[in-house]
Design a protein around this motif. Structure first.
Motif, short mmCIF file in Angstrom:
data_model
loop_
_atom_site.label_atom_id
_atom_site.label_comp_id
_atom_site.label_asym_id
_atom_site.label_seq_id
_atom_site.Cartn_x
_atom_site.Cartn_y
_atom_site.Cartn_z
N THR A 572 0.83 -1.20 0.00
CA THR A 572 0.00 0.00 0.00
C THR A 572 0.87 1.26 0.00
N ALA A 573 0.56 2.20 -0.83
CA ALA A 573 1.35 3.44 -0.94
C ALA A 573 0.44 4.66 -0.75
N GLU A 574 1.06 5.77 -0.33
CA GLU A 574 0.33 7.02 -0.16
C GLU A 574 0.90 8.09 -1.09
N ALA A 575 0.16 9.14 -1.31
CA ALA A 575 0.60 10.21 -2.22
C ALA A 575 1.67 11.06 -1.55
N ALA A 576 2.47 11.74 -2.39
CA ALA A 576 3.54 12.60 -1.90
C ALA A 576 2.96 13.87 -1.29
N SER A 577 3.74 14.46 -0.34
CA SER A 577 3.28 15.71 0.29
C SER A 577 4.47 16.63 0.54
N GLY A 578 5.34 16.79 -0.46
CA GLY A 578 6.42 17.77 -0.40
C GLY A 578 7.66 17.33 0.34
N GLY A 652 17.93 7.22 12.05
CA GLY A 652 16.61 6.80 11.63
C GLY A 652 16.26 7.16 10.20
N LEU A 653 17.19 7.80 9.46
CA LEU A 653 16.92 8.18 8.07
C LEU A 653 16.59 6.93 7.25
N ARG A 654 15.54 7.01 6.43
CA ARG A 654 15.15 5.88 5.60
C ARG A 654 16.01 5.88 4.33
N ILE A 655 16.44 4.70 3.94
CA ILE A 655 17.40 4.54 2.84
C ILE A 655 16.80 3.62 1.79
N GLY A 670 22.62 -9.10 2.21
CA GLY A 670 21.20 -9.42 2.19
C GLY A 670 20.49 -9.12 3.50
N ASN A 671 21.21 -8.64 4.52
CA ASN A 671 20.61 -8.34 5.82
C ASN A 671 20.55 -6.83 6.02
N LEU A 672 19.56 -6.22 5.42
CA LEU A 672 19.42 -4.77 5.54
C LEU A 672 18.86 -4.42 6.91
N GLU A 673 19.28 -3.26 7.40
CA GLU A 673 18.78 -2.80 8.68
C GLU A 673 17.36 -2.27 8.52
N PRO A 674 16.62 -2.13 9.64
CA PRO A 674 15.27 -1.56 9.55
C PRO A 674 15.31 -0.19 8.89
N GLY A 675 14.34 0.07 8.03
CA GLY A 675 14.27 1.35 7.34
C GLY A 675 15.09 1.39 6.07
N MET A 676 15.69 0.26 5.68
CA MET A 676 16.45 0.18 4.43
C MET A 676 15.73 -0.74 3.47
N GLU A 677 15.66 -0.35 2.19
CA GLU A 677 15.03 -1.16 1.15
C GLU A 677 15.95 -1.21 -0.06
N LEU A 678 15.62 -2.10 -1.00
CA LEU A 678 16.45 -2.30 -2.19
C LEU A 678 15.57 -2.33 -3.42
N LEU A 679 15.98 -1.62 -4.48
CA LEU A 679 15.26 -1.60 -5.75
C LEU A 679 16.27 -1.93 -6.85
N THR A 680 15.92 -2.93 -7.67
CA THR A 680 16.87 -3.43 -8.67
C THR A 680 16.67 -2.73 -10.01
N LYS A 681 17.81 -2.28 -10.60
CA LYS A 681 17.78 -1.75 -11.97
C LYS A 681 17.73 -2.91 -12.95
N PRO A 682 17.08 -2.73 -14.10
CA PRO A 682 16.28 -1.56 -14.49
C PRO A 682 14.91 -1.63 -13.82
N PHE A 683 14.41 -0.48 -13.39
CA PHE A 683 13.10 -0.43 -12.77
C PHE A 683 12.22 0.53 -13.57
N MET A 696 7.75 6.36 2.33
CA MET A 696 7.37 7.65 2.92
C MET A 696 6.26 7.50 3.95
N LYS A 697 5.53 6.40 3.89
CA LYS A 697 4.46 6.19 4.87
C LYS A 697 5.01 6.17 6.29
#
Length: 701
Positions: A572-578, A652-655, A670-683, A696-697
């Motif tokens: 689930t995603a939410e809209a951007a707010s600046g 606490g910065l999200r990465i 493969g063991n990312l810390e909380p608040g870290m995500e991975l997106l594979t190219k090409p996306f 951002m949620k």
């Protein structure tokens, strides 16, 4: 139940009381699954077998019962346990000739004589066996006699056996000790006379080194081979400490060996390096042991053998390198072919689009855009398959219910294979959870079903079966896995099958048996890479004309599977707010593309070309809600190091890591810390904005 309980008749049900008194042997009987065994469950065994087996189990002597006149079922009592060595865990109820496969050629004529009524008795019979001590020469005393049924038929074979290896070796050592005592305890003149008379031919003519030394290493006698092999005369060596001749790197090892011989240890092969009279060193392999308070040893020069072995190893390394280069050539050739086709599609459509725009013809411009995008997606799929094969793809492992996943794929699989092919799914009850990338697993199952369909051109049946597997040392070794708990997912077809040659090459990239244009040859290699990257394995079992079974083995995960509602919440995603996003990528084209897309979504975007520039932005005090960074960056800092430094400045910065290659070490294996995500190219741009919105949620939460 403790083993002592199996000695008490009252502890067993009436139908199994013939097993009373067997202790650990009874336990092995009760723990074995007899449902598929020719004898069936113990309760239904014939009375003569029960009676004979009770005699064996209750005897204090070492006894065996081989039941049956053809494939004899192997039974044994508790006293026999030490003789089985590594076979103990599985031997009870197995065929006689399987249990003692390495001695069957020697045992078979004895068994046949016994079945013919010619019962025999042997004392100290030598056998070469695979024991818990490794390959070894052993000696046994035993007798064979047949067991007859009430009708006079041969029902089995009764064997009384006892290993006498220790006594035989002790007797031999005693005889050797007595001989050495006779030689050494005489006067010096008598010793010289005895060596000349009794050992002259062996001692004088042998090319092997012969040595008698005190336990402190003082040399007492050597043969002339020392002069031939090492250049030392007898006069130069007698009374000299042998340790002074040992290579410095082997000295500690040799002193320890002498101490062990003094404690009674025998060595079948003890290697060290001795100094030649010309100051070079020779590799010597010794057979050594104690005799009458001395070290008695015979050594052979193996220097040339070791040089030959090293040369062979070097040749094998060269061959392996040549094979690697051949595989690289095949890989790059196939890769160049496929990518050139895809690049031609992308570049051609973009050039046509450019011409149409220049001429003001925009009516069918979308057709060229769609075609270029399709070629790009196919190129992305190709790189993912190559990364899967090489175990470099970026996985998103989650605790997964495999049965549930396959159930959700059934409709897709049935539509894919078509109406002429039936699909049966046999779901193992209580199937364990696996920690896998569900998307890659679904792709693997789909590929296996498509391959199975293609192997059945006139239709047939595909069976998908899941099960829990405990792999012991032997089973794990056969599958190139560590022992433990695994899920097996097997896809079986009733198709044409594979030849051994095809099986041996099935996982090679770009290898395919399909006609040109009908297969890339990356399906099975991708499945293999996915399995290995998931700490599992894949195996092929096939026979021409009888179909193929391909099994995936995936390690069990100790936790619970992620529930569907949790998956839905993640998506689930939410809209951007600046919010403000810092984008770090050394590829300006990609950085500006991300800037453009995210700014259109309403985010404030700051760009940086390397880690140093990104940290300057962070140090400026600007509020950053999300850091998007490429993993591979120039300038000495990779993306993970930039992220760690950024979190020192803003905890606490999200990465969000973005990468076209799975630098697992850089992102934490493969063991990312909380608040870290991975997106594979090409996306896709949609994929990027959805992932950003999802993260951002949680900003500020």
């Amino acid at each position: 139940m403790p083993s002592d309980a199996y000695r008490d008749i009252a502890s067993l049900p009436p139908a199994l009381r013939f097993l009373a008194g067997g202790g650990e042997a009874t336990k092995l009987i009760l723990e074995r699954d007899w449902s598929d065994h020719p004898l069936g469950p113990p309760e239904a065994w014939p009375d003569i077998l029960k009676t004979t087996l009770s005699t064996v189990f209750n005897s204090p002597e070492s006894m065996i019962l081989a039941w049956g006149d053809q494939a004899q079922t192997f039974f044994f009592n508790e006293t026999y346990f030490p003789l089985l060595g590594p076979r103990l865990g599985w031997a009870m109820g197995a065929p006689f000739q399987v249990v003692w496969a390495d001695a069957w050629q020697q045992a078979k004529p004895i068994v046949e004589d016994a079945f013919a009524g010619r019962s025999r008795h042997f004392i100290d019979l030598p056998w070469k066996l695979d024991t818990d001590r490794g390959k070894a020469d052993t000696w046994f005393s035993f007798s064979y006699s047949r067991v007859l049924s009430p009708a006079g038929d041969v029902a089995g074979l009764f064997i009384f056996t006892n290993e006498t290896t220790e006594r035989v070796l002790a007797d031999a050592a005693l005889r050797e000790s007595q001989e050495q005592l006779r030689l050494v305890n005489a006067t010096l003149e008598a010793q010289v006379a005895e060596r000349t008379a009794d050992r002259n031919r062996l001692w004088q003519m042998s090319t092997d080194l012969m040595l008698i030394a005190a336990f402190d290493g003082t040399i007492e006698a050597v043969n002339p081979a020392w002069m031939l092999t090492l250049g030392w005369t007898e006069q130069a060596l007698i009374g000299k400490p042998l340790f002074s001749l040992i290579h410095p790197d082997d000295l500690s090892h040799t002193i320890d060996g002498a101490d062990e011989i003094a404690a009674g240890q025998n060595f079948a092969r003890f290697e060290n390096r001795y100094r030649h009279a010309d100051s070079s060193y020779r590799d010597i392999a010794w057979t050594a042991g104690p005799g009458d308070g001395k070290i008695i040893a015979v050594g052979r020069d193996v220097t040339e053998e070791k040089i030959a072995a090293e040369a062979l190893a070097a040749a094998e390394d060269q061959l392996r390198q040549a094979q690697k280069m051949e595989a690289v050539g095949q890989l790059t050739g196939g890769l160049a072919h496929d990518f050139n086709n895809l690049l031609t599609g992308m570049m051609g459509n973009l050039e046509l689009l450019q011409l149409r725009i220049a001429r003001g013809r925009l009516d069918d411009a979308e057709r060229f855009v769609i075609a270029a995008q399709a070629a790009g997606r196919r190129a992305a799929a190709l790189t993912q398959r190559l990364l899967a094969f090489s175990r470099r793809q970026t996985l998103d492992p989650r605790a997964t219910d495999i049965n549930c996943l396959i159930f959700g794929m059934e409709d897709l699989l049935r539509r894919t294979v078509g109406p002429t092919t039936d699909i049966d799914v046999i779901s193992g009850a209580g199937l364990w959870v696996a920690m896998i990338d569900a998307t890659q697993f679904e792709s693997a199952i789909l590929n296996l079903c498509i391959n199975a369909r293609d192997a059945m051109p006139h239709g047939g049946r595909i069976t998908i079966e899941t099960a829990n597997k405990w792999l012991d040392d032997r089973a794990a070794r056969e599958r190139d896995l560590a022992p433990g708990q695994y899920l097996s997912i097997c896809v079986t077809d009733t198709g044409t099958g594979m030849t051994p040659e095809t099986i041996s090459r099935a996982f090679e990239p770009f290898f395919t048996t399909k006609p040109i244009g009908q297969g890339t040859g990356l399906g099975l290699s991708m499945i293999y890479g996915f399995a290995r990257q998931s700490n599992g394995q894949v195996q092929i079992h096939s026979e021409l004309g009888h179909g193929t079974t391909i099994c995936l083995y995936l390690p069990r995960y100790a936790g619970d599977a992620l529930m569907p509602e949790e998956e839905e919440a993640i998506a689930t995603a939410e809209a951007a707010s600046g919010e403000t996003i810092l984008v770090v990528d050394d590829e300006a084209t990609i950085r500006h593309l991300i800037d453009e897309v995210l700014e259109e979504q309403g985010y404030t975007v700051i760009g940086a070309g390397d880690g140093a520039a990104a940290l300057k932005v962070m140090q400026s005090g600007a509020r950053i809600d999300l850091l998007i960074t490429d993993v591979g960056l120039p300038g000495g800092m990779n993306g993970r190091q930039v992220a760690d430094a950024a979190r020192m400045l803003q905890p606490g910065l999200r990465i969000l890591f973005i990468t076209g290659y799975a630098e697992n070490a850089a992102v934490g294996n493969g063991n990312l810390e909380p608040g870290m995500e991975l997106l594979t190219k090409p996306f896709t741009m949609f994929g990027l904005t959805a992932k950003v919105a999802e993260m951002m949620k949680y900003v500020g939460g």
